[in-house]
Design a protein around this motif. Structure first.
Motif, PDB file in Angstrom:
ATOM      1  N   ASP A  95      37.840  11.625  -3.536  1.00 17.81           N
ATOM      2  CA  ASP A  95      37.183  12.901  -3.820  1.00 17.81           C
ATOM      3  C   ASP A  95      35.739  12.691  -4.271  1.00 17.81           C
ATOM      4  N   LEU A  96      35.515  11.688  -5.118  1.00 12.13           N
ATOM      5  CA  LEU A  96      34.162  11.385  -5.583  1.00 12.13           C
ATOM      6  C   LEU A  96      33.278  10.912  -4.434  1.00 12.13           C
ATOM      7  N   LEU A  97      33.830  10.069  -3.592  1.00 11.89           N
ATOM      8  CA  LEU A  97      33.077   9.533  -2.466  1.00 11.89           C
ATOM      9  C   LEU A  97      32.665  10.643  -1.505  1.00 11.89           C
ATOM     10  N   LEU A  98      33.577  11.555  -1.218  1.00  5.97           N
ATOM     11  CA  LEU A  98      33.247  12.671  -0.343  1.00  5.97           C
ATOM     12  C   LEU A  98      32.161  13.539  -0.964  1.00  5.97           C
ATOM     13  N   ALA A  99      32.247  13.732  -2.283  1.00  4.93           N
ATOM     14  CA  ALA A  99      31.228  14.529  -2.968  1.00  4.93           C
ATOM     15  C   ALA A  99      29.861  13.860  -2.884  1.00  4.93           C
ATOM     16  N   GLU A 100      29.832  12.531  -3.045  1.00  6.10           N
ATOM     17  CA  GLU A 100      28.563  11.798  -2.957  1.00  6.10           C
ATOM     18  C   GLU A 100      27.953  11.938  -1.567  1.00  6.10           C
ATOM     19  N   ILE A 101      28.776  11.765  -0.534  1.00  9.64           N
ATOM     20  CA  ILE A 101      28.270  11.847   0.841  1.00  9.64           C
ATOM     21  C   ILE A 101      27.756  13.250   1.139  1.00  9.64           C
ATOM     22  N   GLU A 102      28.536  14.261   0.766  1.00  9.71           N
ATOM     23  CA  GLU A 102      28.172  15.642   1.095  1.00  9.71           C
ATOM     24  C   GLU A 102      26.956  16.115   0.320  1.00  9.71           C
ATOM     25  N   ARG A 103      26.815  15.674  -0.944  1.00 11.83           N
ATOM     26  CA  ARG A 103      25.734  16.175  -1.787  1.00 11.83           C
ATOM     27  C   ARG A 103      24.362  15.836  -1.222  1.00 11.83           C
ATOM     28  N   GLU A 104      24.206  14.639  -0.666  1.00 10.25           N
ATOM     29  CA  GLU A 104      22.878  14.236  -0.206  1.00 10.25           C
ATOM     30  C   GLU A 104      22.728  14.307   1.314  1.00 10.25           C
ATOM     31  N   ALA A 105      23.724  14.867   1.991  1.00  7.11           N
ATOM     32  CA  ALA A 105      23.723  14.847   3.460  1.00  7.11           C
ATOM     33  C   ALA A 105      22.532  15.576   4.055  1.00  7.11           C
TER      34      ALA A 105
END
Length: 467
Positions: A95-105
């Protein structure tokens, strides 16, 4: 440099070059000449990079690396182990990893140009559940500007990488699977903490191959305890018979801090191979694959079919931009390299606070393009002296290198044709020594790396859950 200055980089003459050209292998770390950025400048520098950085040119390749820092067990030779796998920890991390990827996409730097290859490494990415793997790959494909033919690699291990997980990865869009077999021999595998035996390993790789939906690559390691020449020949024969798309051959590196290094230091590894032995194993593998018709496309990698492109591993040596995600991941944007916090709790706290949890950044000097060209050319086994001379205007590159190249040719490490240097099998085995020598000759006076390496590599192994 004088002949006396060059002498430490000369190879031994009169012996077997693949076994004894040098007395030791030089370590050439990618951060070796990069200056650490003061900690107080990291956050602002990252904000500027994601807003303003653009690739070097309209056709410049770009990569992405995604790190999954979990393993079901710690293999004795491995220096990458950090966190024991638990379902709860992996779920929270995903969940954290997906949030990191999506936040700066949507950041300009991330969308500036297509990404040619994505690599999911670890750790053991296949430790995640089928649903977690599917969500992760789907998010990468949805948010990053992937090239139409983007290579998407997932690393996996035989244990826990069941058919459901494999199919989830393929259906989500993975098109390259890399499996760390190391050895097919059951005794050698069990001695290193591998649970699957020979027959299970063979059946697993064959099942991947028979799906015929992705490039299949296997890693083999030579120099393991109990891995005699006979065992190594059988490993090679089995790999060729299975007929994956690609194979990597790596020599055992006793990394300080690993269980195997501690055992060897305590005298529990009496049959440890010498450096000469490792050279012999490498030549045996290179000769065998050559006779089988495999194409060598880097110092450690061979391919059997054109489906195997090995884009990430080849391009990363060129120093191209690499977007990095996940605890323990490392990336590169222009002159700046960066590491995402390897400690899980530090990583989690940063993502939850809406920040990129970067633990360290380094900045390269003006000679980095020259170093990248040297490293990439030697990795590919073929270096154009004229090409690197163009990156050092005003310098007599050919003249400075001539005595060194001629000595290496005499020693059996390289062949010379015009301004092209081609590595022999022995030269490929000693490639890091060649890179080290080129650095010393062409980049004298470059800043030395900080003692002990970058701070983000000094973090001890963590085995705690996320809170």
């Amino acid at each position: 440099m004088t002949a006396e200055d060059l002498e430490p980089h000369f190879a031994r003459l009169g012996g077997d070059p693949v076994r004894d050209a040098f007395t030791a292998r030089r370590a050439v770390m990618p951060w070796r000449t990069r200056r650490p950025l003061p900690a107080e400048e990291v956050e602002a520098t990252w904000a500027r990079l994601v807003r303003d950085h653009r690739p070097a040119g309209p056709d410049a390749p770009r990569l992405a690396y995604v790190h999954v820092p979990f393993c079901a067990n710690h293999c004795l030779f491995c220096g990458f182990y950090r966190n024991a796998y638990t379902p709860q920890g992996a779920s929270a991390y995903t969940d954290l990893l997906l949030a990191e990827i999506e936040r700066e996409a949507d950041a300009p730097a991330m969308q500036a140009q297509p990404v040619d290859a994505v690599y999911l490494g670890g750790g053991t990415p296949s430790a995640l559940s089928a649903d977690e793997l599917s969500r992760l790959i789907a998010t990468i494909r949805r948010t990053l500007p992937l090239a139409l033919d983007c290579e998407i690699t997932i690393e996996g291990r035989i244990i826990h990488f069941d058919a459901g997980k494999v199919d989830a990865c393929l259906e989500a869009g993975a098109n390259r699977i890399s499996i760390g077999v190391q050895s097919f021999d059951t005794k050698v595998r069990r001695r290193q903490g591998r649970r699957a035996g020979k027959e299970e390993a063979i059946a697993f790789i064959e099942a991947l191959r028979d799906r015929d939906r992705a490039a299949i690559v296997i890693d083999l390691l030579f120099g393991l305890p109990g891995q005699t020449e006979e065992v190594w020949r059988e490993d090679l024969a089995i790999a060729a018979a299975i007929a994956p798309d690609g194979v990597d051959l790596y020599g055992l590196n006793l990394i300080p801090g690993t269980p195997l290094h501690r055992a060897a230091s305590a005298g529990k590894f009496p049959d440890a191979p010498t450096l000469a032995d490792l050279g012999g194993f490498y030549r045996m593998g290179a000769d065998f694959l050559g006779r089988q018709g495999w194409e060598q496309i880097s110092n450690s990698h061979w391919r059997r079919t054109p489906r195997e492109r090995n884009i990430y591993n080849l391009r990363i040596k060129e120093g191209v931009d690499c977007l990095a995600y996940g605890s323990g991941g490392g990336g590169n944007l222009g002159r700046y390299s960066y590491a995402v916090a390897p400690d899980l709790q530090t990583y989690a706290d940063g993502v939850r606070a809406g920040k990129k949890p970067i633990e360290g950044m380094r900045v390269s000097d003006s000679l980095q393009p020259l170093r990248n060209a040297i490293t990439s050319g030697i990795e590919n086994g073929r270096l154009h002296i004229g090409d690197i001379a163009a990156l050092a205007p005003g310098e007599d590159v050919a003249g400075r290198l001539a005595p060194l190249l001629d000595q290496w040719r005499t020693a059996g490490l390289v062949e010379l044709a015009g301004d092209v240097m081609t590595l022999t099998t022995a030269g490929r085995f000693w490639y890091s020594n060649l890179i080290f020598a080129f650095d010393a000759v062409l980049c004298p006076g470059a800043p030395a790396p900080a003692a002990g390496g970058p701070p983000f590599l000094q973090t001890p192994h963590k085995k705690r859950e996320l809170s």
